[in-house]
Design a protein around this motif. Structure first.
Motif, PDB file in Angstrom:
ATOM      1  N   ALA A  18       0.802  -1.145  -0.062  1.00 56.35           N
ATOM      2  CA  ALA A  18       0.005   0.072   0.375  1.00 56.35           C
ATOM      3  C   ALA A  18       0.836   1.339   0.021  1.00 56.35           C
ATOM      4  O   ALA A  18       0.442   2.257  -0.813  1.00 56.35           O
ATOM      5  CB  ALA A  18      -1.259  -0.135   0.937  1.00 56.35           C
ATOM      6  N   LEU A  19       2.004   1.516   0.808  1.00 49.29           N
ATOM      7  CA  LEU A  19       3.069   2.111   0.544  1.00 49.29           C
ATOM      8  C   LEU A  19       3.593   3.171  -0.543  1.00 49.29           C
ATOM      9  O   LEU A  19       3.037   4.212  -0.811  1.00 49.29           O
ATOM     10  CB  LEU A  19       3.809   2.265   1.127  1.00 49.29           C
ATOM     11  N   GLY A  20       3.653   1.715  -1.581  1.00 50.65           N
ATOM     12  CA  GLY A  20       4.782   2.280  -3.197  1.00 50.65           C
ATOM     13  C   GLY A  20       3.036   2.762  -3.813  1.00 50.65           C
ATOM     14  O   GLY A  20       3.075   3.596  -4.390  1.00 50.65           O
ATOM     15  N   ALA A  21       1.153   2.135  -3.557  1.00 52.62           N
ATOM     16  CA  ALA A  21       0.001   2.559  -4.089  1.00 52.62           C
ATOM     17  C   ALA A  21      -0.132   3.285  -4.321  1.00 52.62           C
ATOM     18  O   ALA A  21      -0.062   4.701  -5.449  1.00 52.62           O
ATOM     19  CB  ALA A  21      -0.386   1.622  -3.882  1.00 52.62           C
ATOM     20  N   ARG A  22       0.367   4.245  -2.493  1.00 50.13           N
ATOM     21  CA  ARG A  22      -0.311   5.935  -2.455  1.00 50.13           C
ATOM     22  C   ARG A  22       0.888   6.657  -3.306  1.00 50.13           C
ATOM     23  O   ARG A  22       0.642   7.856  -3.069  1.00 50.13           O
ATOM     24  CB  ARG A  22       0.371   6.070  -0.938  1.00 50.13           C
ATOM     25  N   LEU A  23       2.213   6.166  -3.148  1.00 50.14           N
ATOM     26  CA  LEU A  23       3.667   6.846  -3.777  1.00 50.14           C
ATOM     27  C   LEU A  23       2.695   7.136  -5.289  1.00 50.14           C
ATOM     28  O   LEU A  23       2.895   8.828  -5.649  1.00 50.14           O
ATOM     29  CB  LEU A  23       4.603   6.625  -3.860  1.00 50.14           C
ATOM     30  N   ARG A  24       2.744   5.965  -5.827  1.00 49.09           N
ATOM     31  CA  ARG A  24       2.434   6.415  -7.185  1.00 49.09           C
ATOM     32  C   ARG A  24       0.899   6.808  -7.518  1.00 49.09           C
ATOM     33  O   ARG A  24       1.030   7.825  -8.383  1.00 49.09           O
ATOM     34  CB  ARG A  24       2.481   4.735  -7.697  1.00 49.09           C
ATOM     35  N   GLU A  25      -0.016   7.084  -6.800  1.00 51.89           N
ATOM     36  CA  GLU A  25      -0.793   7.370  -6.980  1.00 51.89           C
ATOM     37  C   GLU A  25      -1.132   8.918  -6.444  1.00 51.89           C
ATOM     38  O   GLU A  25      -1.425   9.785  -7.718  1.00 51.89           O
ATOM     39  CB  GLU A  25      -2.535   6.849  -5.536  1.00 51.89           C
ATOM     40  N   GLU A  26      -0.414   9.793  -6.003  1.00 49.84           N
ATOM     41  CA  GLU A  26      -0.052  10.824  -5.950  1.00 49.84           C
ATOM     42  C   GLU A  26       0.724  11.410  -6.898  1.00 49.84           C
ATOM     43  O   GLU A  26       0.240  12.371  -7.348  1.00 49.84           O
ATOM     44  CB  GLU A  26       0.433  11.590  -4.673  1.00 49.84           C
ATOM     45  N   ARG A  27       1.585  10.473  -7.367  1.00 42.37           N
ATOM     46  CA  ARG A  27       2.498  11.117  -8.172  1.00 42.37           C
ATOM     47  C   ARG A  27       1.762  11.256  -9.435  1.00 42.37           C
ATOM     48  O   ARG A  27       1.922  12.436 -10.158  1.00 42.37           O
ATOM     49  CB  ARG A  27       3.343  10.426  -9.061  1.00 42.37           C
ATOM     50  N   GLU A  28       0.696  10.599  -9.936  1.00 45.89           N
ATOM     51  CA  GLU A  28       0.017  10.665 -10.469  1.00 45.89           C
ATOM     52  C   GLU A  28      -1.174  11.814 -10.802  1.00 45.89           C
ATOM     53  O   GLU A  28      -1.461  11.902 -11.948  1.00 45.89           O
ATOM     54  CB  GLU A  28      -0.255   9.465 -10.718  1.00 45.89           C
ATOM     55  N   ARG A  29      -2.042  11.426  -9.534  1.00 43.91           N
ATOM     56  CA  ARG A  29      -2.466  13.120  -9.997  1.00 43.91           C
ATOM     57  C   ARG A  29      -2.325  13.800 -10.036  1.00 43.91           C
ATOM     58  O   ARG A  29      -2.498  14.980 -10.071  1.00 43.91           O
ATOM     59  CB  ARG A  29      -2.952  13.410  -7.801  1.00 43.91           C
ATOM     60  N   LEU A  30      -0.861  14.989  -9.292  1.00 43.77           N
ATOM     61  CA  LEU A  30      -0.137  15.909 -10.487  1.00 43.77           C
ATOM     62  C   LEU A  30       0.531  15.442 -11.291  1.00 43.77           C
ATOM     63  O   LEU A  30       1.062  16.980 -11.595  1.00 43.77           O
ATOM     64  CB  LEU A  30       1.383  15.727  -9.173  1.00 43.77           C
ATOM     65  N   GLY A  31       0.377  14.542 -11.826  1.00 38.41           N
ATOM     66  CA  GLY A  31       0.948  14.474 -13.253  1.00 38.41           C
ATOM     67  C   GLY A  31       1.865  14.377 -13.964  1.00 38.41           C
ATOM     68  O   GLY A  31       2.401  14.753 -14.689  1.00 38.41           O
ATOM     69  N   LEU A  32       2.608  14.130 -12.762  1.00 37.43           N
ATOM     70  CA  LEU A  32       4.164  13.685 -12.970  1.00 37.43           C
ATOM     71  C   LEU A  32       4.627  12.522 -13.532  1.00 37.43           C
ATOM     72  O   LEU A  32       3.832  11.065 -12.952  1.00 37.43           O
ATOM     73  CB  LEU A  32       5.236  13.576 -11.525  1.00 37.43           C
ATOM     74  N   SER A  33       4.882  12.126 -14.428  1.00 35.07           N
ATOM     75  CA  SER A  33       5.397  11.243 -14.998  1.00 35.07           C
ATOM     76  C   SER A  33       6.426  10.465 -14.423  1.00 35.07           C
ATOM     77  O   SER A  33       7.382  11.203 -12.959  1.00 35.07           O
ATOM     78  CB  SER A  33       6.185  11.129 -16.599  1.00 35.07           C
ATOM     79  N   LEU A  34       6.795   8.864 -13.939  1.00 39.47           N
ATOM     80  CA  LEU A  34       7.610   8.092 -13.347  1.00 39.47           C
ATOM     81  C   LEU A  34       9.031   8.809 -13.663  1.00 39.47           C
ATOM     82  O   LEU A  34       9.945   9.338 -12.460  1.00 39.47           O
ATOM     83  CB  LEU A  34       7.448   6.365 -13.848  1.00 39.47           C
ATOM     84  N   ARG A  35       9.312   9.010 -15.109  1.00 40.99           N
ATOM     85  CA  ARG A  35      10.644   9.815 -15.237  1.00 40.99           C
ATOM     86  C   ARG A  35      11.069  11.106 -14.973  1.00 40.99           C
ATOM     87  O   ARG A  35      12.198  11.611 -14.367  1.00 40.99           O
ATOM     88  CB  ARG A  35      11.111  10.094 -16.885  1.00 40.99           C
ATOM     89  N   GLU A  36      10.629  12.043 -15.088  1.00 36.84           N
ATOM     90  CA  GLU A  36      10.474  13.414 -13.894  1.00 36.84           C
ATOM     91  C   GLU A  36      10.166  13.790 -12.655  1.00 36.84           C
ATOM     92  O   GLU A  36      11.079  13.379 -12.216  1.00 36.84           O
ATOM     93  CB  GLU A  36       8.341  14.529 -14.460  1.00 36.84           C
ATOM     94  N   LEU A  37       9.449  12.411 -11.956  1.00 41.15           N
ATOM     95  CA  LEU A  37      10.145  11.881 -10.297  1.00 41.15           C
ATOM     96  C   LEU A  37      11.146  12.138 -10.306  1.00 41.15           C
ATOM     97  O   LEU A  37      11.868  12.445  -9.732  1.00 41.15           O
ATOM     98  CB  LEU A  37       9.225  11.540  -9.627  1.00 41.15           C
ATOM     99  N   ALA A  38      11.895  11.086 -10.691  1.00 38.74           N
ATOM    100  CA  ALA A  38      13.044  10.356 -10.822  1.00 38.74           C
ATOM    101  C   ALA A  38      14.187  10.720 -10.472  1.00 38.74           C
ATOM    102  O   ALA A  38      14.773  12.017 -10.580  1.00 38.74           O
ATOM    103  CB  ALA A  38      13.740   9.584 -11.874  1.00 38.74           C
ATOM    104  N   ARG A  39      14.152  12.326 -11.853  1.00 41.71           N
ATOM    105  CA  ARG A  39      14.900  12.891 -12.287  1.00 41.71           C
ATOM    106  C   ARG A  39      14.964  14.694 -11.470  1.00 41.71           C
ATOM    107  O   ARG A  39      15.939  14.749 -10.823  1.00 41.71           O
ATOM    108  CB  ARG A  39      14.655  13.900 -13.480  1.00 41.71           C
ATOM    109  N   ARG A  40      13.891  14.595 -10.645  1.00 44.20           N
ATOM    110  CA  ARG A  40      13.918  15.690  -9.840  1.00 44.20           C
ATOM    111  C   ARG A  40      14.362  15.356  -8.429  1.00 44.20           C
ATOM    112  O   ARG A  40      14.909  15.860  -7.136  1.00 44.20           O
ATOM    113  CB  ARG A  40      12.317  16.181  -9.092  1.00 44.20           C
TER     114      ARG A  40
END
Length: 232
Positions: A18-40
């Motif tokens: 659930a921890l991973g799912a929550r973090l993914r959910e919030e990233r997607e809610r903000l419209g951030l791609s996985l690569r963009e979050l990793a870059r930041r």
């Protein structure tokens, strides 16, 4: 506290998946791609993916970086499921709750209505992080100004990999209960034993590490982590 007054119970573990799912959910809610979050975050996209799919647990350093970037509170991290009781995301539910708290009566100092003053050990939320670190939340509610934690560092456990320091907003205060905890703050090295305490600005690069054979337990508090954008 004596065995007579302390409940013989274990904290409630937050589900790793659930921890991973929550973090993914919030990233997607903000419209951030996985690569963009990793870059930041200045980490690899594969690491972010492994955390979101629960193939690996984040270190303290990585978790702080992620929640700071996403604007997620530790309450959302500790919560046991990815959806609130109303079906909305925990991030949205927590934010709505904080807005509501601002306008309601308190049941105790700092405690919003519906939350008690006392956090029983049997009801504490716990998350297991990478590198042998465990956090248990010591409040019954989410306070964005304070991260109040009971922390455990297993033998060899650390907040970040050897040679790697972390920094973020806020001020830290800690006291060691058992074992010996190494604390690196800038160019200073400190070894804290039972009863020793420390305070420092979290913007100074730092690392907490247990280089001994005994498990370390400590009370840790971070003030003001959410006040400004994260420094890295």
């Amino acid at each position: 506290m004596s065995a007579r007054t302390r409940p013989a119970a274990q904290p409630v573990h937050a589900d790793a998946e659930a921890l991973g799912a929550r973090l993914r959910e919030e990233r997607e809610r903000l419209g951030l791609s996985l690569r963009e979050l990793a870059r930041r975050l200045e980490v690899s996209p594969s690491l972010v993916s492994q955390i979101e799919t629960s193939k690996t647990q984040p270190s303290v350093r990585t978790l702080y970086a992620i929640v700071s970037e996403l604007g997620v509170s530790l309450d959302e991290v500790f919560s046991p499921s990815a959806a609130g009781p109303d079906g909305h995301s925990l991030a949205a539910s927590a934010r709505a709750g904080r807005r509501k708290v601002a306008g309601v009566a308190k049941t105790g100092p700092g405690a919003p209505e519906g939350h008690g003053r006392v956090q029983r050990v049997a009801d504490r939320r716990r998350i297991d992080l990478g590198s042998g670190v465990h956090w248990e939340r010591l409040t019954t509610w989410d306070d964005r100004d304070v991260d109040f934690l009971y922390t455990t560092y297993e033998a060899g456990g650390s907040s970040s990999p050897d040679g790697s320091l972390m920094r973020h907003n806020g001020r830290e205060f800690g006291i060691v209960l058992t074992g010996e905890l190494g604390v690196t703050v800038g160019f200073e090295e400190h070894l804290l034993g039972p009863g020793d305490s420390i305070a420092f600005e979290s913007s100074i690069p730092h690392r907490l590490h247990n280089d001994g054979d005994e498990v370390v337990t400590a009370i840790w508090m971070v003030l003001g982590r959410h006040h400004h954008a994260s420094e890295r």
